[in-house]
Design a protein around this motif. Structure first.
Motif, short mmCIF file in Angstrom:
data_model
loop_
_atom_site.label_atom_id
_atom_site.label_comp_id
_atom_site.label_asym_id
_atom_site.label_seq_id
_atom_site.Cartn_x
_atom_site.Cartn_y
_atom_site.Cartn_z
N PHE A 79 0.82 -1.21 0.00
CA PHE A 79 0.00 0.00 0.00
C PHE A 79 0.86 1.26 0.00
N GLU A 80 1.92 1.28 0.78
CA GLU A 80 2.80 2.45 0.80
C GLU A 80 3.47 2.69 -0.55
N THR A 81 3.84 1.64 -1.24
CA THR A 81 4.43 1.76 -2.59
C THR A 81 3.39 2.30 -3.56
N HIS A 82 2.16 1.85 -3.43
CA HIS A 82 1.05 2.38 -4.22
C HIS A 82 0.97 3.90 -4.04
N GLY A 83 1.16 4.35 -2.82
CA GLY A 83 1.13 5.79 -2.55
C GLY A 83 2.23 6.55 -3.28
N ARG A 84 3.42 5.98 -3.30
CA ARG A 84 4.52 6.62 -4.03
C ARG A 84 4.24 6.63 -5.53
N MET A 85 3.64 5.54 -6.03
CA MET A 85 3.28 5.50 -7.46
C MET A 85 2.22 6.54 -7.77
N ASP A 86 1.24 6.69 -6.88
CA ASP A 86 0.19 7.70 -7.08
C ASP A 86 0.77 9.11 -7.09
N ALA A 87 1.73 9.37 -6.21
CA ALA A 87 2.35 10.70 -6.17
C ALA A 87 3.09 10.98 -7.47
N ALA A 88 3.81 9.99 -7.98
CA ALA A 88 4.51 10.17 -9.26
C ALA A 88 3.51 10.35 -10.40
N PHE A 89 2.43 9.60 -10.36
CA PHE A 89 1.39 9.72 -11.39
C PHE A 89 0.76 11.11 -11.37
N ALA A 90 0.55 11.65 -10.17
CA ALA A 90 -0.02 13.00 -10.06
C ALA A 90 0.87 14.01 -10.78
N GLY A 91 2.17 13.93 -10.55
CA GLY A 91 3.09 14.84 -11.23
C GLY A 91 3.13 14.62 -12.73
#
Length: 145
Positions: A79-91
């Motif tokens: 789940f925490e890795t998903h969060g980092r992926m989401d942050a990169a996707f947002a950018g």
């Protein structure tokens, strides 16, 4: 660091952590459905935007299905890795219109808005709470080690 990414970082740091893992999963599946709908709506007038939306929806769907949260299907992404992926996707959302060649269109504005919206969801999600970890093991959702 460019301006949108700096803004995203500030948004993420300052928001209250009110979204749990289950709620984040629901948001993710709705997010994927939104982009699939956008792909359908743009297919004739904005085919480049439609392709970008289709790929975006597909990415979000696969990421969601592979995440180890309560609504994940095959729990291989923490789940925490998903969060980092989401942050990169947002950018990355800010760059999609330029990469796919539909800058200056209404569809481009949707991707820009998505960047800020995705940032808000990332910022409000509690990625490493005890509750998020407990939900990973509730109701037969245990993660194999």
């Amino acid at each position: 660091m460019n301006l949108p990414n700096a803004a995203i970082e500030q948004i993420e740091k300052r928001l209250p952590k009110v979204v749990d893992a289950r709620t984040h999963g629901i948001i993710d599946y709705c997010h994927a459905a939104f982009f699939f709908g956008m792909a359908w709506m743009c297919r004739k007038k904005e085919p480049r935007a439609a392709m970008a939306a289709l790929l975006t929806g597909g990415f979000i769907l696969v990421e969601s299905m592979l995440t180890d949260y309560p609504l994940g299907v095959k729990k291989v992404i923490p789940f925490e890795t998903h969060g980092r992926m989401d942050a990169a996707f947002a950018g990355a959302s800010f760059m999609v219109p330029k990469v796919f060649g539909f800058e200056g269109t209404t569809a481009a504005n949707i991707f820009v808005g998505n960047g800020f919206t995705e940032s808000a969801v990332v910022g409000m999600t509690d990625w490493n709470s005890e509750q998020a970890r407990a939900e990973e093991h509730d109701g037969g959702f245990a993660i194999a080690s």
